[in-house]
Design a protein around this motif. Structure first.
Motif, PDB file in Angstrom:
ATOM      1  N   PHE A   2      17.817  61.623  10.988  1.00 30.62           N
ATOM      2  CA  PHE A   2      17.596  63.017  11.324  1.00 30.62           C
ATOM      3  C   PHE A   2      16.155  63.442  11.056  1.00 30.62           C
ATOM      4  O   PHE A   2      15.902  64.550  10.632  1.00 30.62           O
ATOM      5  CB  PHE A   2      18.573  63.953  10.611  1.00 30.62           C
ATOM      6  CG  PHE A   2      20.005  63.656  10.926  1.00 30.62           C
ATOM      7  CD1 PHE A   2      20.835  63.147   9.960  1.00 30.62           C
ATOM      8  CD2 PHE A   2      20.503  63.855  12.195  1.00 30.62           C
ATOM      9  CE1 PHE A   2      22.144  62.854  10.256  1.00 30.62           C
ATOM     10  CE2 PHE A   2      21.813  63.564  12.498  1.00 30.62           C
ATOM     11  CZ  PHE A   2      22.642  63.057  11.522  1.00 30.62           C
ATOM     12  N   GLY A   3      15.227  62.528  11.310  1.00 35.73           N
ATOM     13  CA  GLY A   3      13.821  62.850  11.182  1.00 35.73           C
ATOM     14  C   GLY A   3      13.213  63.186  12.532  1.00 35.73           C
ATOM     15  O   GLY A   3      12.013  63.244  12.666  1.00 35.73           O
ATOM     16  N   TYR A   4      14.043  63.394  13.529  1.00 32.45           N
ATOM     17  CA  TYR A   4      13.655  63.758  14.883  1.00 32.45           C
ATOM     18  C   TYR A   4      12.854  62.644  15.555  1.00 32.45           C
ATOM     19  O   TYR A   4      11.929  62.887  16.296  1.00 32.45           O
ATOM     20  CB  TYR A   4      12.896  65.077  14.916  1.00 32.45           C
ATOM     21  CG  TYR A   4      13.704  66.192  14.310  1.00 32.45           C
ATOM     22  CD1 TYR A   4      13.353  66.734  13.092  1.00 32.45           C
ATOM     23  CD2 TYR A   4      14.845  66.662  14.950  1.00 32.45           C
ATOM     24  CE1 TYR A   4      14.104  67.740  12.521  1.00 32.45           C
ATOM     25  CE2 TYR A   4      15.601  67.662  14.384  1.00 32.45           C
ATOM     26  CZ  TYR A   4      15.225  68.194  13.175  1.00 32.45           C
ATOM     27  OH  TYR A   4      15.970  69.169  12.606  1.00 32.45           O
ATOM     28  N   GLY A   5      13.235  61.406  15.309  1.00 27.16           N
ATOM     29  CA  GLY A   5      12.642  60.261  15.978  1.00 27.16           C
ATOM     30  C   GLY A   5      13.451  59.891  17.206  1.00 27.16           C
ATOM     31  O   GLY A   5      14.421  60.563  17.585  1.00 27.16           O
ATOM     32  N   LEU A  11      21.209  59.082  18.835  1.00 28.89           N
ATOM     33  CA  LEU A  11      22.376  59.469  18.054  1.00 28.89           C
ATOM     34  C   LEU A  11      22.975  60.777  18.569  1.00 28.89           C
ATOM     35  O   LEU A  11      24.194  60.888  18.743  1.00 28.89           O
ATOM     36  CB  LEU A  11      21.993  59.619  16.578  1.00 28.89           C
ATOM     37  CG  LEU A  11      23.113  59.867  15.590  1.00 28.89           C
ATOM     38  CD1 LEU A  11      24.022  58.653  15.509  1.00 28.89           C
ATOM     39  CD2 LEU A  11      22.537  60.168  14.225  1.00 28.89           C
ATOM     40  N   TYR A  12      22.120  61.761  18.844  1.00 31.91           N
ATOM     41  CA  TYR A  12      22.600  63.033  19.392  1.00 31.91           C
ATOM     42  C   TYR A  12      23.251  62.831  20.752  1.00 31.91           C
ATOM     43  O   TYR A  12      24.309  63.402  21.039  1.00 31.91           O
ATOM     44  CB  TYR A  12      21.460  64.041  19.522  1.00 31.91           C
ATOM     45  CG  TYR A  12      20.779  64.410  18.229  1.00 31.91           C
ATOM     46  CD1 TYR A  12      21.481  64.450  17.032  1.00 31.91           C
ATOM     47  CD2 TYR A  12      19.439  64.717  18.195  1.00 31.91           C
ATOM     48  CE1 TYR A  12      20.854  64.788  15.843  1.00 31.91           C
ATOM     49  CE2 TYR A  12      18.800  65.064  17.015  1.00 31.91           C
ATOM     50  CZ  TYR A  12      19.522  65.086  15.853  1.00 31.91           C
ATOM     51  OH  TYR A  12      18.897  65.422  14.688  1.00 31.91           O
ATOM     52  N   ALA A  13      22.612  62.035  21.602  1.00 31.00           N
ATOM     53  CA  ALA A  13      23.171  61.766  22.929  1.00 31.00           C
ATOM     54  C   ALA A  13      24.515  61.055  22.806  1.00 31.00           C
ATOM     55  O   ALA A  13      25.444  61.330  23.572  1.00 31.00           O
ATOM     56  CB  ALA A  13      22.199  60.938  23.750  1.00 31.00           C
ATOM     57  N   PHE A  15      26.673  61.345  20.280  1.00 29.33           N
ATOM     58  CA  PHE A  15      27.665  62.333  19.852  1.00 29.33           C
ATOM     59  C   PHE A  15      28.076  63.249  21.002  1.00 29.33           C
ATOM     60  O   PHE A  15      29.254  63.593  21.139  1.00 29.33           O
ATOM     61  CB  PHE A  15      27.148  63.168  18.687  1.00 29.33           C
ATOM     62  CG  PHE A  15      27.286  62.487  17.358  1.00 29.33           C
ATOM     63  CD1 PHE A  15      28.502  61.983  16.940  1.00 29.33           C
ATOM     64  CD2 PHE A  15      26.196  62.357  16.519  1.00 29.33           C
ATOM     65  CE1 PHE A  15      28.643  61.363  15.716  1.00 29.33           C
ATOM     66  CE2 PHE A  15      26.314  61.737  15.301  1.00 29.33           C
ATOM     67  CZ  PHE A  15      27.536  61.230  14.896  1.00 29.33           C
ATOM     68  N   LEU A  16      27.121  63.648  21.830  1.00 31.51           N
ATOM     69  CA  LEU A  16      27.464  64.496  22.980  1.00 31.51           C
ATOM     70  C   LEU A  16      28.301  63.727  23.992  1.00 31.51           C
ATOM     71  O   LEU A  16      29.197  64.294  24.627  1.00 31.51           O
ATOM     72  CB  LEU A  16      26.197  65.053  23.615  1.00 31.51           C
ATOM     73  CG  LEU A  16      25.447  66.082  22.774  1.00 31.51           C
ATOM     74  CD1 LEU A  16      24.153  66.488  23.473  1.00 31.51           C
ATOM     75  CD2 LEU A  16      26.304  67.293  22.490  1.00 31.51           C
ATOM     76  N   GLY A  17      28.033  62.437  24.145  1.00 29.63           N
ATOM     77  CA  GLY A  17      28.853  61.610  25.027  1.00 29.63           C
ATOM     78  C   GLY A  17      30.273  61.463  24.510  1.00 29.63           C
ATOM     79  O   GLY A  17      31.237  61.532  25.273  1.00 29.63           O
ATOM     80  N   ILE A  18      30.401  61.254  23.205  1.00 33.16           N
ATOM     81  CA  ILE A  18      31.733  61.181  22.595  1.00 33.16           C
ATOM     82  C   ILE A  18      32.459  62.509  22.751  1.00 33.16           C
ATOM     83  O   ILE A  18      33.659  62.543  23.054  1.00 33.16           O
ATOM     84  CB  ILE A  18      31.622  60.769  21.114  1.00 33.16           C
ATOM     85  CG1 ILE A  18      31.148  59.321  21.001  1.00 33.16           C
ATOM     86  CG2 ILE A  18      32.945  60.950  20.393  1.00 33.16           C
ATOM     87  CD1 ILE A  18      30.760  58.910  19.599  1.00 33.16           C
ATOM     88  N   GLN A  19      31.739  63.605  22.580  1.00 33.85           N
ATOM     89  CA  GLN A  19      32.342  64.933  22.734  1.00 33.85           C
ATOM     90  C   GLN A  19      32.857  65.125  24.163  1.00 33.85           C
ATOM     91  O   GLN A  19      33.955  65.620  24.375  1.00 33.85           O
ATOM     92  CB  GLN A  19      31.331  66.026  22.376  1.00 33.85           C
ATOM     93  CG  GLN A  19      31.795  67.432  22.651  1.00 33.85           C
ATOM     94  CD  GLN A  19      32.991  67.843  21.822  1.00 33.85           C
ATOM     95  OE1 GLN A  19      33.308  67.240  20.812  1.00 33.85           O
ATOM     96  NE2 GLN A  19      33.660  68.885  22.249  1.00 33.85           N
ATOM     97  N   TYR A  20      32.056  64.717  25.142  1.00 31.07           N
ATOM     98  CA  TYR A  20      32.471  64.844  26.533  1.00 31.07           C
ATOM     99  C   TYR A  20      33.707  63.981  26.798  1.00 31.07           C
ATOM    100  O   TYR A  20      34.652  64.418  27.448  1.00 31.07           O
ATOM    101  CB  TYR A  20      31.326  64.441  27.464  1.00 31.07           C
ATOM    102  CG  TYR A  20      31.688  64.494  28.914  1.00 31.07           C
ATOM    103  CD1 TYR A  20      31.732  65.702  29.594  1.00 31.07           C
ATOM    104  CD2 TYR A  20      32.010  63.339  29.620  1.00 31.07           C
ATOM    105  CE1 TYR A  20      32.081  65.767  30.923  1.00 31.07           C
ATOM    106  CE2 TYR A  20      32.363  63.389  30.955  1.00 31.07           C
ATOM    107  CZ  TYR A  20      32.389  64.600  31.594  1.00 31.07           C
ATOM    108  OH  TYR A  20      32.746  64.659  32.919  1.00 31.07           O
ATOM    109  N   PHE A  21      33.706  62.750  26.284  1.00 31.95           N
ATOM    110  CA  PHE A  21      34.846  61.856  26.477  1.00 31.95           C
ATOM    111  C   PHE A  21      36.109  62.452  25.868  1.00 31.95           C
ATOM    112  O   PHE A  21      37.165  62.450  26.499  1.00 31.95           O
ATOM    113  CB  PHE A  21      34.558  60.488  25.863  1.00 31.95           C
ATOM    114  CG  PHE A  21      35.735  59.571  25.874  1.00 31.95           C
ATOM    115  CD1 PHE A  21      36.131  58.947  27.049  1.00 31.95           C
ATOM    116  CD2 PHE A  21      36.464  59.337  24.724  1.00 31.95           C
ATOM    117  CE1 PHE A  21      37.232  58.108  27.073  1.00 31.95           C
ATOM    118  CE2 PHE A  21      37.560  58.508  24.736  1.00 31.95           C
ATOM    119  CZ  PHE A  21      37.948  57.883  25.909  1.00 31.95           C
TER     120      PHE A  21
END
Length: 95
Positions: A2-5, A11-13, A15-21
């Motif tokens: 979570f250092g915005y690298g 990782l964010y993408a 989680f959003l993919g898992i959320q969509y699924f």
């Protein structure tokens, strides 16, 4: 972490993919797992770390906005998929 690298973006993408699924599953409650877990996680971070209330609320609202928009998009996709399947079934019954 979570250092915005670049790895955090993946990782964010993810989680959003898992959320969509999860949101495209038949039960509406599967899509609610990640937003609830996110609220619990951010609240735990707020109480265990020295974080300002403004940053807590900002990150919480921004994260929930992305997760809930993924939930809504997934439910719309599921609804459209069901409508297409019903249209196919009606077309086959007409002949």
């Amino acid at each position: 972490m979570f250092g915005y690298g670049i790895f955090d973006l993946f990782l964010y993408a993810g989680f959003l993919g898992i959320q969509y699924f999860l949101s495209t599953r038949n039960s509406i409650f599967w899509g609610g797992l990640l937003p609830v877990a996110f609220v619990i996680w951010r609240t735990w971070i707020f109480f265990t770390n020295d974080e300002s209330f403004l940053s807590f609320v900002t990150v919480l609202l921004l994260g929930l906005a992305f997760l809930i928009s993924g939930w809504i998009t997934g439910r719309k996709t599921l609804s459209e998929r069901r409508k297409k399947e019903l249209n196919k079934m009606e077309t086959l019954d007409i002949r």
